[in-house]
Design a protein around this motif. Structure first.
Motif, PDB file in Angstrom:
ATOM      1  N   THR A  14       0.350 -11.075   4.977  1.00 33.66           N
ATOM      2  CA  THR A  14      -0.185 -12.459   4.384  1.00 33.66           C
ATOM      3  C   THR A  14       1.387 -12.921   3.356  1.00 33.66           C
ATOM      4  O   THR A  14       1.258 -13.509   3.863  1.00 33.66           O
ATOM      5  N   CYS A  15       1.545 -11.740   2.391  1.00 35.56           N
ATOM      6  CA  CYS A  15       2.436 -11.854   1.437  1.00 35.56           C
ATOM      7  C   CYS A  15       3.724 -12.890   1.873  1.00 35.56           C
ATOM      8  O   CYS A  15       4.632 -13.531   1.446  1.00 35.56           O
ATOM      9  N   ASP A  28       9.242  -0.028   7.171  1.00 37.63           N
ATOM     10  CA  ASP A  28       8.377   1.180   8.276  1.00 37.63           C
ATOM     11  C   ASP A  28       6.965   1.463   7.908  1.00 37.63           C
ATOM     12  O   ASP A  28       6.478   1.312   8.967  1.00 37.63           O
ATOM     13  N   THR A  29       6.566   1.813   7.137  1.00 37.58           N
ATOM     14  CA  THR A  29       5.262   2.063   5.988  1.00 37.58           C
ATOM     15  C   THR A  29       4.397   1.347   5.902  1.00 37.58           C
ATOM     16  O   THR A  29       3.437   1.050   5.798  1.00 37.58           O
ATOM     17  N   GLN A  30       5.133   0.338   5.184  1.00 37.41           N
ATOM     18  CA  GLN A  30       4.709  -1.047   4.566  1.00 37.41           C
ATOM     19  C   GLN A  30       5.622  -1.888   4.450  1.00 37.41           C
ATOM     20  O   GLN A  30       6.724  -2.044   4.410  1.00 37.41           O
ATOM     21  N   PHE A  31       5.271  -3.282   4.383  1.00 40.41           N
ATOM     22  CA  PHE A  31       6.092  -4.167   3.404  1.00 40.41           C
ATOM     23  C   PHE A  31       6.696  -3.796   2.190  1.00 40.41           C
ATOM     24  O   PHE A  31       6.496  -3.529   1.218  1.00 40.41           O
ATOM     25  N   ASN A  32       8.293  -4.824   2.183  1.00 43.79           N
ATOM     26  CA  ASN A  32       8.949  -3.953   0.941  1.00 43.79           C
ATOM     27  C   ASN A  32       9.585  -5.535   0.142  1.00 43.79           C
ATOM     28  O   ASN A  32       9.525  -6.289   0.744  1.00 43.79           O
ATOM     29  N   CYS A  44       3.294 -13.825  -4.056  1.00 45.66           N
ATOM     30  CA  CYS A  44       2.438 -12.474  -3.072  1.00 45.66           C
ATOM     31  C   CYS A  44       1.282 -11.490  -3.906  1.00 45.66           C
ATOM     32  O   CYS A  44       0.600 -11.528  -3.251  1.00 45.66           O
ATOM     33  N   ALA A  45       1.201 -11.156  -5.717  1.00 48.83           N
ATOM     34  CA  ALA A  45       0.311 -10.603  -6.357  1.00 48.83           C
ATOM     35  C   ALA A  45      -1.032 -11.524  -6.075  1.00 48.83           C
ATOM     36  O   ALA A  45      -2.437 -10.406  -5.788  1.00 48.83           O
TER      37      ALA A  45
END
Ligand code: SF4
Ligand code: SF4
Length: 55
Positions: A14-15, A28-32, A44-45
């Protein structure tokens, strides 16, 4: 001081589409967040469903 995505991220994506400067990308494991590109708008928050993004 750029915003940061914590391990509470569930990779919903979403962000990424809400960032005005395209500073968010999928890792790889989450968005950055690219700290150099982030302009600290806070959008985004406000849209993250798991409150994974902190200032
Ligand atoms: S705070 Fe704003 S500029 Fe920074 S990553 Fe979030 S949406 Fe993008
Ligand atoms: S909106 Fe939150 S949970 Fe979704 S990808 Fe972004 S940081 Fe992760």
């Amino acid at each position: 001081m750029a915003y940061t995505i914590t391990d509470k991220c569930v990779s919903c994506g979403t962000c990424e589409g809400e960032c005005p400067v395209s500073a968010i990308s999928q890792g790889d494991t989450q968005f950055n967040i690219d700290a150099d590109a982030c302009i600290d708008c806070g959008t985004c928050a406000s849209v993250c469903p798991t409150d994974a993004i902190i200032a």
